[in-house]
Write an enzyme that holds these catalytic residues in place. Sequence first.
Site, PDB file in Angstrom:
ATOM      1  CE  LYS A 264      19.927  32.961  22.642  1.00 24.72           C
ATOM      2  NZ  LYS A 264      20.172  31.885  23.596  1.00 24.72           N
ATOM      3  CG  ASP A 269      15.045  31.716  26.153  1.00 27.86           C
ATOM      4  OD1 ASP A 269      14.001  31.039  25.748  1.00 27.86           O
ATOM      5  OD2 ASP A 269      16.120  31.296  26.366  1.00 27.86           O
ATOM      6  CE  LYS A 276      15.541  30.824  29.641  1.00 28.96           C
ATOM      7  NZ  LYS A 276      16.596  30.002  29.839  1.00 28.96           N
ATOM      8  CD  GLU A 348      16.379  30.244  23.204  1.00 31.49           C
ATOM      9  OE1 GLU A 348      16.160  29.206  23.857  1.00 31.49           O
ATOM     10  OE2 GLU A 348      17.224  31.275  23.330  1.00 31.49           O
ATOM     11  NE  ARG A 350      22.011  24.837  22.010  1.00 35.70           N
ATOM     12  CZ  ARG A 350      22.513  24.137  23.364  1.00 35.70           C
ATOM     13  NH1 ARG A 350      22.540  23.005  23.188  1.00 35.70           N
ATOM     14  NH2 ARG A 350      22.644  24.954  24.336  1.00 35.70           N
TER      15      ARG A 350
HETATM   16  N1  BES Z   1      19.137  31.980  26.912  1.00 34.81           N
HETATM   17  C1  BES Z   1      19.502  30.988  27.715  1.00 34.81           C
HETATM   18  C2  BES Z   1      20.824  30.814  28.008  1.00 34.81           C
HETATM   19  C3  BES Z   1      21.187  31.728  29.289  1.00 34.81           C
HETATM   20  C4  BES Z   1      21.107  31.515  30.555  1.00 34.81           C
HETATM   21  C5  BES Z   1      21.738  33.071  29.014  1.00 34.81           C
HETATM   22  C6  BES Z   1      21.204  32.267  31.591  1.00 34.81           C
HETATM   23  C7  BES Z   1      21.855  33.873  30.214  1.00 34.81           C
HETATM   24  C8  BES Z   1      21.682  33.592  31.442  1.00 34.81           C
HETATM   25  C9  BES Z   1      19.421  29.778  26.730  1.00 34.81           C
HETATM   26  O1  BES Z   1      18.581  30.049  25.811  1.00 34.81           O
HETATM   27  C10 BES Z   1      18.936  28.469  27.508  1.00 34.81           C
HETATM   28  O2  BES Z   1      18.011  28.782  27.873  1.00 34.81           O
HETATM   29  N2  BES Z   1      19.843  27.657  27.477  1.00 34.81           N
HETATM   30  C11 BES Z   1      19.603  26.340  28.076  1.00 34.81           C
HETATM   31  C12 BES Z   1      20.313  25.270  27.266  1.00 34.81           C
HETATM   32  C13 BES Z   1      19.949  23.782  28.002  1.00 34.81           C
HETATM   33  C14 BES Z   1      18.326  23.671  27.856  1.00 34.81           C
HETATM   34  C15 BES Z   1      20.619  22.980  26.961  1.00 34.81           C
HETATM   35  C16 BES Z   1      20.525  26.419  29.599  1.00 34.81           C
HETATM   36  O3  BES Z   1      21.491  27.145  29.752  1.00 34.81           O
HETATM   37  O4  BES Z   1      19.880  26.103  30.323  1.00 34.81           O
HETATM   38 ZN    ZN Z   2      18.220  31.793  24.970  1.00 35.44          ZN
HETATM   39 ZN    ZN Z   3      16.531  29.355  26.206  1.00 37.10          ZN
END
Ligand code: BES
Ligand code: ZN
Ligand code: ZN
Length: 498
Positions: A264, A269, A276, A348, A350
């Site tokens: 990835k 992000d 976020k 995003e 995935r």
């Molecule tokens: N990049 C994030 C995941 C992440 C969170 C990495 C904290 C490192 C530290 C990913 O893109 C994300 O935001 N995932 C969401 C998925 C959810 C919306 C299903 C998450 O984990 O909140």
């Molecule tokens: Zn991410």
């Molecule tokens: Zn994300």
Amino acid sequence: MMKITTSGKSLSDINEDVLIVPVFEGETARDGTLAALDRLTGGTITRVFDSGELDGKYDRWVLLRDVETMAARRLLLYGGGSADGLDSLRIQRLAGAAIRTLADRGARSVAFLLTKNIADAASAQAVVEGAILGQMNGGLYKSNDKPKSQVEELCLVSESANGVDLDRAIEAGRCLGEATNFARSLGFEPGNVMTPTALAGEAQKMAEREGLECEVLGEGEMKRLGMGALLAVSRGSQEPAHLIVISYEPADAGSGELIALVGKGITFDSGGISIKPANKMEEMKYDMGGGAAVIGAMQAIAQLKPNARVIGLVPAAENLPSGRAVKPGDVVRSLSGKTIEVVNTDAEGRLVLSDAITYAISRGAQVIVDAATLTGACVIALGDARAALMGTDQRLIDELIRAGEQCGERVWQLPLDDEYGEMIRSEIADIKNVGKGTAGAITGAWFLKHFAGDVAWAHLDIAGTAWTEEKKPYIARGATGFGVRLMANFVLNRAASS
Ligand code: BES
Ligand code: ZN
Ligand code: ZN
């Protein structure tokens, strides 16, 4: 780059600036090497133990100066913890911490004594990896801090003979350590510097240096191919997305199986329209940690030359909100033809991975391993000690677990039962990109499983392990390069056993 050598010199003749001697719990000035050092130093080691300053506990150390009977003059006695259960990870941490202790103390060259507990080739490799990792620092953009003085030469002093095995292990450790630091250096960069275009540039430079093929697909090409999932993520950003494709095809590998490593590469992000919270959002510059690990692993593979065909893929994009951004509820068509309901634009990773996985299969991949900072749920489940591992092929999973144990990049398998898959069924499209909030790491993997199809596939969720929040004795705060050594070791092991 650290120069690494070996020597069988006697204790008094070792002439590096400092000699590092690991000391384990329970050892005394009357044991083996310590007894020899005690004689050489006129009983100083006995006095150090008697003073209570040193007991072998991890990260407790004593630096002796002006040791006149030794060419090295300085002696760092460094605590390594219990001598029982010493594994690669503990030895790396010992070496890393000892090297970091010497930073800024004017030690240009150091010797490291491979005492009886760590005399084998695998331990020597761990010392090299740990030292290389320990030597690196963040603080890239500080104008006034002078750079810390660095150890430039590491000499491993082996009390047993310098076998071919030892040399080979040290070379492997050097390649793997350097490749990990290379990946870390990409992760340390801020998002405004390490854009998708810059990441592609770094991959290309590495490939050129190492004699690998590197193609970078631009948005036009990706659109023509139909990568609607990857492009949906990038829509909100002014920075164009790229699909980085690096290939390693040794002539003697013939038409053996093709292994794809997919990482990835979200260079920032923000969450997109599903934005976020501001707190800690800056850390999302390391959302390309999986991509960096793949680029680093490809470098190590190029140098260590396993007899295997490997392709490294990094879908690189920036996830930002804008008037053009993909919105919650949008439906996009992926390269595989499957339609995806984007319920949450923050899921995003995935999306970009799904198109990269389909592309890997179209290029003939028969084995796929992906690494991604995919879910916060993984961080909750496993913290920063282990990455989550899921997949469709237990042999592949077992090989990855073993490769991880070997290099101290530990993983833990999570299940992929059908019940979890049902959570991402969509009313409007083939699947949706988020579940209902429970089992987040697993539903993330299940999403990817739809694209891997029948191909042996495994997914590493490195959200918790790609970054270290606080500095540790053995490593600087920041990007860890997690996955580089695990993926490279996996390829090396598989090539050696086939
Ligand atoms: N990049 C994030 C995941 C992440 C969170 C990495 C904290 C490192 C530290 C990913 O893109 C994300 O935001 N995932 C969401 C998925 C959810 C919306 C299903 C998450 O984990 O909140
Ligand atoms: Zn991410
Ligand atoms: Zn994300």
